[in-house]
Write an enzyme that holds these catalytic residues in place. Structure first.
Site, PDB file in Angstrom:
ATOM      1  N   LEU A  61      13.325  -2.132   0.075  1.00 12.98           N
ATOM      2  CA  LEU A  61      12.576  -1.489  -1.004  1.00 12.98           C
ATOM      3  C   LEU A  61      12.260  -0.032  -0.677  1.00 12.98           C
ATOM      4  CD1 LEU A  61       9.922  -4.294  -1.628  1.00 12.98           C
ATOM      5  CD2 LEU A  61      11.748  -3.628  -3.219  1.00 12.98           C
ATOM      6  N   SER A  62      12.003   0.750  -1.710  1.00 12.10           N
ATOM      7  CA  SER A  62      11.511   2.108  -1.507  1.00 12.10           C
ATOM      8  C   SER A  62      10.211   2.037  -0.712  1.00 12.10           C
ATOM      9  CB  SER A  62      11.256   2.763  -2.867  1.00 12.10           C
ATOM     10  OG  SER A  62      10.724   4.050  -2.685  1.00 12.10           O
ATOM     11  N   GLY A  63      10.112   2.805   0.334  1.00 13.45           N
ATOM     12  CA  GLY A  63       8.907   2.805   1.162  1.00 13.45           C
ATOM     13  C   GLY A  63       8.895   1.743   2.247  1.00 13.45           C
ATOM     14  N   SER A  64       9.968   0.959   2.341  1.00  9.80           N
ATOM     15  CA  SER A  64       9.992  -0.092   3.379  1.00  9.80           C
ATOM     16  C   SER A  64      10.168   0.519   4.778  1.00  9.80           C
ATOM     17  CB  SER A  64      11.096  -1.121   3.089  1.00  9.80           C
ATOM     18  OG  SER A  64      12.357  -0.496   3.036  1.00  9.80           O
ATOM     19  N   GLY A  65      10.758   1.709   4.846  1.00  6.55           N
ATOM     20  CA  GLY A  65      10.903   2.379   6.143  1.00  6.55           C
ATOM     21  C   GLY A  65      12.343   2.702   6.521  1.00  6.55           C
ATOM     22  N   LYS A  66      13.259   2.620   5.580  1.00  6.62           N
ATOM     23  CA  LYS A  66      14.682   2.855   5.882  1.00  6.62           C
ATOM     24  C   LYS A  66      14.927   4.245   6.474  1.00  6.62           C
ATOM     25  CE  LYS A  66      15.832   2.169   1.585  1.00  6.62           C
ATOM     26  NZ  LYS A  66      14.459   1.940   1.088  1.00  6.62           N
ATOM     27  N   SER A 108      20.047  -0.234  -2.138  1.00  7.67           N
ATOM     28  CA  SER A 108      21.132  -1.215  -2.367  1.00  7.67           C
ATOM     29  C   SER A 108      20.558  -2.608  -2.663  1.00  7.67           C
ATOM     30  CB  SER A 108      22.122  -1.238  -1.198  1.00  7.67           C
ATOM     31  OG  SER A 108      21.537  -1.014   0.059  1.00  7.67           O
TER      32      SER A 108
HETATM   33  P1  ADP Z   1      12.228   4.356   2.596  1.00  6.93           P
HETATM   34  O1  ADP Z   1      13.281   5.274   3.175  1.00  6.93           O
HETATM   35  O2  ADP Z   1      12.567   2.905   2.794  1.00  6.93           O
HETATM   36  O3  ADP Z   1      11.904   4.668   1.171  1.00  6.93           O
HETATM   37  P2  ADP Z   1      10.396   5.830   4.252  1.00  6.93           P
HETATM   38  O4  ADP Z   1      10.965   5.745   5.634  1.00  6.93           O
HETATM   39  O5  ADP Z   1      10.649   7.088   3.467  1.00  6.93           O
HETATM   40  O6  ADP Z   1      10.893   4.554   3.419  1.00  6.93           O
HETATM   41  O7  ADP Z   1       8.839   5.584   4.273  1.00  6.93           O
HETATM   42  C1  ADP Z   1       8.241   4.559   5.032  1.00  6.93           C
HETATM   43  C2  ADP Z   1       6.810   4.967   5.380  1.00  6.93           C
HETATM   44  O8  ADP Z   1       6.193   3.876   6.053  1.00  6.93           O
HETATM   45  C3  ADP Z   1       6.741   6.172   6.283  1.00  6.93           C
HETATM   46  O9  ADP Z   1       5.648   6.988   5.897  1.00  6.93           O
HETATM   47  C4  ADP Z   1       6.482   5.550   7.662  1.00  6.93           C
HETATM   48  O10 ADP Z   1       5.781   6.402   8.516  1.00  6.93           O
HETATM   49  C5  ADP Z   1       5.645   4.325   7.305  1.00  6.93           C
HETATM   50  N1  ADP Z   1       5.730   3.219   8.265  1.00  6.93           N
HETATM   51  C6  ADP Z   1       4.681   2.537   8.776  1.00  6.93           C
HETATM   52  N2  ADP Z   1       5.080   1.584   9.640  1.00  6.93           N
HETATM   53  C7  ADP Z   1       6.420   1.650   9.682  1.00  6.93           C
HETATM   54  C8  ADP Z   1       7.411   0.915  10.412  1.00  6.93           C
HETATM   55  N3  ADP Z   1       7.087  -0.072  11.260  1.00  6.93           N
HETATM   56  N4  ADP Z   1       8.711   1.259  10.216  1.00  6.93           N
HETATM   57  C9  ADP Z   1       9.047   2.228   9.349  1.00  6.93           C
HETATM   58  N5  ADP Z   1       8.160   2.955   8.640  1.00  6.93           N
HETATM   59  C10 ADP Z   1       6.844   2.687   8.802  1.00  6.93           C
END
Ligand code: ADP
Length: 201
Positions: free
Chosen positions: A37-42, A110
């Site tokens: 998901l968006s914001g999952s940490g990819k 995806s």
């Molecule tokens: P995505 O690319 O999936 O949309 P982002 O990497 O841009 O997600 O954002 C994820 C956010 O969650 C970041 O602000 C990151 O610092 C935070 N976060 C907190 N814990 C984690 C973790 N264990 N792994 C990845 N991101 C994390």
């Protein structure tokens, strides 16, 4: 064989192939595909994995949703057809890096098995490392890194994955990192433990 075929064949033979490039780079290439998901940490994990790999001497290339959508795919939206075309082009670009011996790290939502299968069919299952970056939607929405969930809830963005567009969790990812449980460092390490043996020459 016609003269033209002959000429094409001759040129083709002079093109260096993946094994020669992998040897030059002293690495085995793969496509590491982060889905979630968006914001999952990819993006965050892709960047940390890349930093670590580069420290250890591996040549990598990150492909990221926002960069690709503002460049090569800037004519595509978020309908089912456009999402498929988005992934098809990304997969073809990844294949170019793969055949150049470079480790490609892709972070794209995806969202469906069908979409990921398009990528797998182009890239080849043996070259593809599927990483499920997994966090509950409530966590992603609370993070709301780009303010997109807020806008989607207000109806300003339609077809937003997890809100009014589905996300099918991968059934058998090669790696799953639960980013609501693991720290960024732990999630990165879990990816590296799986990836490193596959890319060492
Ligand atoms: P995505 O690319 O999936 O949309 P982002 O990497 O841009 O997600 O954002 C994820 C956010 O969650 C970041 O602000 C990151 O610092 C935070 N976060 C907190 N814990 C984690 C973790 N264990 N792994 C990845 N991101 C994390």
């Amino acid at each position: 064989m016609s003269k033209t075929d002959n000429n094409i064949h001759t040129v083709f033979n002079r093109i260096l192939r993946r094994p020669e490039k992998e040897k030059l780079l002293n690495q085995r290439s793969k496509v590491i595909w982060l889905t979630g998901l968006s914001g999952s940490g990819k993006t965050t994990i892709a960047q940390h994995v890349e930093q670590e790999l580069n420290k250890q001497g591996f040549l990598t290339q990150i492909l990221d949703g926002d960069n690709i959508r503002s460049g090569i795919n800037n004519n595509l939206g978020f309908s089912v057809e456009d999402r498929e075309e988005n992934i098809r082009r990304i997969a073809e670009v990844s294949k170019l890096f793969l055949n150049c011996g470079i480790i490609c790290i892709n972070s794209f939502i995806s969202p469906t098995e069908d979409i990921r299968q398009i990528a797998i069919d182009i890239i080849g299952r043996e070259n593809f490392i599927e990483v499920f970056v997994n966090a509950p939607i409530e966590v992603c929405e609370k993070r709301d890194v780009k303010g997109l969930y807020k806008r989607a809830r207000k109806g300003e963005i339609l077809n937003f994955t997890g809100i009014d567009s589905p996300f099918d969790a991968p059934e058998k990812p090669d790696i799953e990192v639960k980013t609501d449980v693991l720290t960024i460092e732990q999630a990165t390490q879990k990816c590296l433990d799986y990836i490193l043996p596959l890319i060492r020459y």
